[in-house]
Design a protein around this motif. Structure first.
Motif, PDB file in Angstrom:
ATOM      1  N   ASN A  78       0.848  -1.188   0.000  1.00 51.93           N
ATOM      2  CA  ASN A  78       0.000   0.000   0.000  1.00 51.93           C
ATOM      3  C   ASN A  78       0.890   1.246   0.000  1.00 51.93           C
ATOM      4  OD1 ASN A  78      -1.673   2.206   0.781  1.00 51.93           O
ATOM      5  ND2 ASN A  78      -3.116   0.798   1.725  1.00 51.93           N
ATOM      6  N   PRO A  79       0.751   2.145  -0.973  1.00 52.46           N
ATOM      7  CA  PRO A  79       1.599   3.344  -1.041  1.00 52.46           C
ATOM      8  C   PRO A  79       1.601   4.156   0.249  1.00 52.46           C
ATOM      9  CG  PRO A  79       0.310   3.126  -3.044  1.00 52.46           C
ATOM     10  CD  PRO A  79      -0.207   2.082  -2.087  1.00 52.46           C
ATOM     11  N   PHE A  80       0.491   4.151   0.959  1.00 50.30           N
ATOM     12  CA  PHE A  80       0.426   4.891   2.222  1.00 50.30           C
ATOM     13  C   PHE A  80       1.507   4.416   3.180  1.00 50.30           C
ATOM     14  CE2 PHE A  80      -1.246   4.972   6.619  1.00 50.30           C
ATOM     15  CZ  PHE A  80      -1.344   6.345   6.803  1.00 50.30           C
ATOM     16  N   TYR A  81       1.631   3.100   3.342  1.00 56.77           N
ATOM     17  CA  TYR A  81       2.610   2.563   4.286  1.00 56.77           C
ATOM     18  C   TYR A  81       4.037   2.635   3.745  1.00 56.77           C
ATOM     19  CZ  TYR A  81      -1.212   0.836   7.162  1.00 56.77           C
ATOM     20  OH  TYR A  81      -2.326   0.754   7.962  1.00 56.77           O
ATOM     21  N   SER A  82       4.211   2.409   2.448  1.00 61.55           N
ATOM     22  CA  SER A  82       5.572   2.467   1.901  1.00 61.55           C
ATOM     23  C   SER A  82       6.131   3.882   1.989  1.00 61.55           C
ATOM     24  CB  SER A  82       5.589   1.967   0.454  1.00 61.55           C
ATOM     25  OG  SER A  82       4.720   2.705  -0.372  1.00 61.55           O
ATOM     26  N   HIS A  83       5.274   4.882   1.831  1.00 66.93           N
ATOM     27  CA  HIS A  83       5.742   6.259   1.955  1.00 66.93           C
ATOM     28  C   HIS A  83       6.033   6.620   3.408  1.00 66.93           C
ATOM     29  CE1 HIS A  83       4.224   6.804  -2.205  1.00 66.93           C
ATOM     30  NE2 HIS A  83       5.165   7.709  -2.255  1.00 66.93           N
ATOM     31  N   ILE A  84       5.211   6.146   4.325  1.00 67.82           N
ATOM     32  CA  ILE A  84       5.491   6.371   5.740  1.00 67.82           C
ATOM     33  C   ILE A  84       6.836   5.748   6.103  1.00 67.82           C
ATOM     34  CG2 ILE A  84       4.867   5.573   8.069  1.00 67.82           C
ATOM     35  CD1 ILE A  84       2.047   6.316   7.553  1.00 67.82           C
ATOM     36  N   ALA A  85       7.072   4.520   5.621  1.00 65.71           N
ATOM     37  CA  ALA A  85       8.327   3.826   5.899  1.00 65.71           C
ATOM     38  C   ALA A  85       9.518   4.654   5.426  1.00 65.71           C
ATOM     39  CB  ALA A  85       8.335   2.454   5.226  1.00 65.71           C
ATOM     40  N   LYS A  86       9.381   5.271   4.274  1.00 65.80           N
ATOM     41  CA  LYS A  86      10.451   6.099   3.721  1.00 65.80           C
ATOM     42  C   LYS A  86      10.815   7.236   4.674  1.00 65.80           C
ATOM     43  CE  LYS A  86      11.147   9.530   0.059  1.00 65.80           C
ATOM     44  NZ  LYS A  86      10.540  10.164  -1.151  1.00 65.80           N
ATOM     45  N   TYR A  87       9.809   7.917   5.204  1.00 63.95           N
ATOM     46  CA  TYR A  87      10.078   9.065   6.066  1.00 63.95           C
ATOM     47  C   TYR A  87      10.528   8.643   7.465  1.00 63.95           C
ATOM     48  CZ  TYR A  87       8.060  11.831   2.329  1.00 63.95           C
ATOM     49  OH  TYR A  87       7.824  12.413   1.114  1.00 63.95           O
ATOM     50  N   CYS A 102       8.470  -4.901   8.315  1.00 64.14           N
ATOM     51  CA  CYS A 102       7.761  -6.164   8.096  1.00 64.14           C
ATOM     52  C   CYS A 102       6.292  -5.877   7.821  1.00 64.14           C
ATOM     53  CB  CYS A 102       7.876  -7.083   9.308  1.00 64.14           C
ATOM     54  SG  CYS A 102       9.542  -7.697   9.602  1.00 64.14           S
ATOM     55  N   SER A 103       5.693  -6.695   6.958  1.00 62.98           N
ATOM     56  CA  SER A 103       4.284  -6.564   6.629  1.00 62.98           C
ATOM     57  C   SER A 103       3.509  -7.709   7.283  1.00 62.98           C
ATOM     58  CB  SER A 103       4.095  -6.609   5.106  1.00 62.98           C
ATOM     59  OG  SER A 103       2.763  -6.354   4.746  1.00 62.98           O
ATOM     60  N   THR A 104       2.428  -7.373   7.969  1.00 65.19           N
ATOM     61  CA  THR A 104       1.658  -8.393   8.699  1.00 65.19           C
ATOM     62  C   THR A 104       0.445  -8.891   7.920  1.00 65.19           C
ATOM     63  OG1 THR A 104       0.263  -6.747   9.807  1.00 65.19           O
ATOM     64  CG2 THR A 104       2.339  -7.347  10.895  1.00 65.19           C
ATOM     65  N   ASP A 105       0.109  -8.229   6.816  1.00 63.01           N
ATOM     66  CA  ASP A 105      -1.073  -8.603   6.017  1.00 63.01           C
ATOM     67  C   ASP A 105      -2.340  -8.654   6.867  1.00 63.01           C
ATOM     68  OD1 ASP A 105       0.363  -8.798   3.646  1.00 63.01           O
ATOM     69  OD2 ASP A 105       0.952 -10.853   4.045  1.00 63.01           O
ATOM     70  N   GLU A 106      -2.478  -7.714   7.761  1.00 66.00           N
ATOM     71  CA  GLU A 106      -3.658  -7.603   8.638  1.00 66.00           C
ATOM     72  C   GLU A 106      -3.882  -8.871   9.459  1.00 66.00           C
ATOM     73  OE1 GLU A 106      -4.936  -4.927   9.264  1.00 66.00           O
ATOM     74  OE2 GLU A 106      -5.231  -3.637   7.525  1.00 66.00           O
ATOM     75  N   ASP A 107      -2.807  -9.583   9.759  1.00 69.24           N
ATOM     76  CA  ASP A 107      -2.889 -10.835  10.515  1.00 69.24           C
ATOM     77  C   ASP A 107      -2.363 -10.589  11.932  1.00 69.24           C
ATOM     78  OD1 ASP A 107      -2.504 -13.353  11.660  1.00 69.24           O
ATOM     79  OD2 ASP A 107      -1.975 -14.303   9.766  1.00 69.24           O
ATOM     80  N   ALA A 108      -3.278 -10.563  12.911  1.00 69.98           N
ATOM     81  CA  ALA A 108      -2.900 -10.257  14.290  1.00 69.98           C
ATOM     82  C   ALA A 108      -1.934 -11.300  14.861  1.00 69.98           C
ATOM     83  CB  ALA A 108      -4.144 -10.157  15.170  1.00 69.98           C
ATOM     84  N   LYS A 109      -2.109 -12.567  14.476  1.00 75.04           N
ATOM     85  CA  LYS A 109      -1.226 -13.624  14.973  1.00 75.04           C
ATOM     86  C   LYS A 109       0.199 -13.424  14.480  1.00 75.04           C
ATOM     87  CE  LYS A 109      -0.632 -18.641  15.239  1.00 75.04           C
ATOM     88  NZ  LYS A 109      -1.162 -19.979  14.833  1.00 75.04           N
ATOM     89  N   ARG A 110       0.339 -13.105  13.182  1.00 75.32           N
ATOM     90  CA  ARG A 110       1.683 -12.854  12.649  1.00 75.32           C
ATOM     91  C   ARG A 110       2.297 -11.628  13.322  1.00 75.32           C
ATOM     92  NH1 ARG A 110       5.669 -13.277   9.283  1.00 75.32           N
ATOM     93  NH2 ARG A 110       6.464 -11.534   8.055  1.00 75.32           N
ATOM     94  N   GLU A 111       1.478 -10.623  13.560  1.00 78.02           N
ATOM     95  CA  GLU A 111       1.959  -9.427  14.245  1.00 78.02           C
ATOM     96  C   GLU A 111       2.516  -9.785  15.619  1.00 78.02           C
ATOM     97  OE1 GLU A 111      -0.225  -5.836  16.493  1.00 78.02           O
ATOM     98  OE2 GLU A 111      -0.683  -5.934  14.347  1.00 78.02           O
ATOM     99  N   PHE A 284     -10.809   8.098   0.776  1.00 78.75           N
ATOM    100  CA  PHE A 284      -9.930   8.479   1.876  1.00 78.75           C
ATOM    101  C   PHE A 284      -8.549   7.936   1.515  1.00 78.75           C
ATOM    102  CE2 PHE A 284      -8.086   9.327   5.849  1.00 78.75           C
ATOM    103  CZ  PHE A 284      -8.941  10.130   6.582  1.00 78.75           C
ATOM    104  N   ASP A 285      -7.520   8.782   1.650  1.00 77.97           N
ATOM    105  CA  ASP A 285      -6.141   8.554   1.193  1.00 77.97           C
ATOM    106  C   ASP A 285      -6.009   9.149  -0.199  1.00 77.97           C
ATOM    107  OD1 ASP A 285      -5.332   7.207   3.445  1.00 77.97           O
ATOM    108  OD2 ASP A 285      -5.513   5.213   2.569  1.00 77.97           O
ATOM    109  N   ASP A 286      -4.875   9.720  -0.442  1.00 81.45           N
ATOM    110  CA  ASP A 286      -4.591  10.275  -1.764  1.00 81.45           C
ATOM    111  C   ASP A 286      -3.276   9.696  -2.257  1.00 81.45           C
ATOM    112  OD1 ASP A 286      -5.352  12.429  -3.797  1.00 81.45           O
ATOM    113  OD2 ASP A 286      -3.235  12.866  -3.416  1.00 81.45           O
ATOM    114  N   ILE A 287      -3.267   9.136  -3.458  1.00 82.23           N
ATOM    115  CA  ILE A 287      -2.040   8.586  -4.036  1.00 82.23           C
ATOM    116  C   ILE A 287      -1.807   9.230  -5.399  1.00 82.23           C
ATOM    117  CG2 ILE A 287      -2.116   6.393  -2.794  1.00 82.23           C
ATOM    118  CD1 ILE A 287      -3.394   5.102  -5.202  1.00 82.23           C
ATOM    119  N   SER A 288      -0.572   9.184  -5.877  1.00 81.06           N
ATOM    120  CA  SER A 288      -0.205   9.884  -7.109  1.00 81.06           C
ATOM    121  C   SER A 288      -1.018   9.405  -8.310  1.00 81.06           C
ATOM    122  CB  SER A 288       1.289   9.709  -7.389  1.00 81.06           C
ATOM    123  OG  SER A 288       1.642   8.336  -7.462  1.00 81.06           O
ATOM    124  N   LEU A 289      -1.430   8.141  -8.286  1.00 78.45           N
ATOM    125  CA  LEU A 289      -2.239   7.592  -9.379  1.00 78.45           C
ATOM    126  C   LEU A 289      -3.481   8.434  -9.640  1.00 78.45           C
ATOM    127  CD1 LEU A 289      -3.065   5.199 -11.315  1.00 78.45           C
ATOM    128  CD2 LEU A 289      -4.153   4.155  -9.316  1.00 78.45           C
TER     129      LEU A 289
END
Length: 342
Positions: A78-87, A102-111, A284-289
């Motif tokens: 998701n561009p939202f998270y990749s951009h946050i990671a950058k900053y 790390c990406s959890t894929d919305e999986d609480a157990k993996r988190e 909700f959310d704005d991406i360059s696309l």
């Protein structure tokens, strides 16, 4: 053929000094232990010559600091998270820290598995988390109670915690207000599971409250929940029904950018011209696309750079104050803005 890793002993043997002396210099403690500048430079030069790389985890056990911060996000694609990671990474690098994402894929157990590895095993000095967990008691366990954790994008309402989020409620309210002032009276909102996530519940509340303000209908079909694990298919099924003529809706509001992208794909598949059909589209959310696609998208822009910087600085502040008995929690809520496209 394996490549032998240079050890502290190798540097010490070549310089005919003790391993302890080499360790002191490598860890920046030469001055405090009275080691001459000349000797320190010899050690550093030899370490560079032998391409010595410190064992981060061994150093963490020895010094109590790894200078590593973990970032757990729901979906790194998701561009939202990749951009946050950058900053976040940029801000931490300026302070001498490295970031592991790390990406959890919305999986609480993996988190929880990742938190156990990074926090409980002391591999990380702190964590920044966009949590998928709904169980606030998990974070109240003894091993996590004093560990530096900053939540981003989402927070757990029953947990006293440090977090940095956008004002999801206000952003959603204002975006809905924009649609209503464009003449929209029957808005279809697409939400995404898991719906317990605070950012989504706040967006839903903002949407509902704005409808109520203008006495517009809210039925069981007004908000459709889409599964994170099957976004494209479920959005397609929903829109195939919703876009049947004559149209009963005059706007679609997606509560995150993945849903918006899925809608654009379906419009393209169906050959649906939203502008021609008089259908407004918002997200909700704005991406360059969104600058290049049709239909034009009215969106909520989150202060991504500021979220990343604030989260990085807050987790470093918690690390520095880890031994403090003062348990003041910082809750940072940042304003959003509306992007209107003609």
């Amino acid at each position: 053929m394996s490549i032998k890793k240079t050890l502290l002993e190798d540097i010490a043997n070549q310089l005919n000094v003790s391993k302890t002396l080499v360790s002191m210099v490598i860890n920046g403690k030469g001055d405090s232990y009275g080691i001459s500048k000349k000797t320190q430079q010899k050690v550093l030069d030899k370490a560079n010559e032998l391409e010595y790389t410190p064992n981060v985890f061994a150093r963490a056990l020895r010094t109590g600091k790894s200078h590593l911060i973990g970032l757990l996000v729901a979906d790194i694609s998701n561009p939202f998270y990749s951009h946050i990671a950058k900053y976040v990474e940029k801000e931490l690098a300026e302070k001498g820290y490295n970031l592991m994402i790390c990406s959890t894929d919305e999986d609480a157990k993996r988190e929880e598995e990742l938190i156990s590895l990074f926090a409980e095993q002391h591999f990380m000095d702190g964590l920044i988390i966009a949590t998928a967990n709904s169980d606030y008691t998990y974070f109240e366990r003894e091993k996590l109670r004093n560990f530096p954790i900053v939540f981003i994008d989402r927070y757990l309402s029953n947990l006293k915690s440090n977090y940095v989020v956008a004002d999801n409620y206000q952003g959603s309210f204002e975006l809905t207000d924009v649609l209503i002032h464009k003449g929209c009276k029957n808005i279809l909102a697409l939400n995404i599971s898991p719906s317990h996530i605070s950012s989504l519940t706040d967006r839903v509340k903002g949407f509902k409250d704005c409808l109520e303000k203008y006495n517009l209908p809210l039925t069981k079909n007004t908000i459709v929940e889409i599964s994170f694990n099957d976004i494209q298919n479920e959005v397609r099924n929903t829109l195939v029904k919703a876009l049947k003529k004559p149209l009963k809706i005059d706007a679609i509001y997606t509560l995150n950018n993945n849903l918006a992208t899925a809608c654009l794909n379906v419009f393209n598949e169906l050959g649906f011209d939203a502008k021609k059909e008089g259908l407004h589209f918002a997200s909700f959310d704005d991406i360059s696309l969104f600058d290049f696609v049709k239909p034009s998208i009215t969106s909520v822009s989150q202060p991504i750079e500021l979220i990343g910087k604030e989260a990085a600085n807050l987790v470093l502040e918690l690390i520095d104050n880890k031994k403090s008995s003062d348990k003041q929690f910082k809750n940072i809520v940042l304003p959003t803005s509306i992007i209107s496209r003609l």
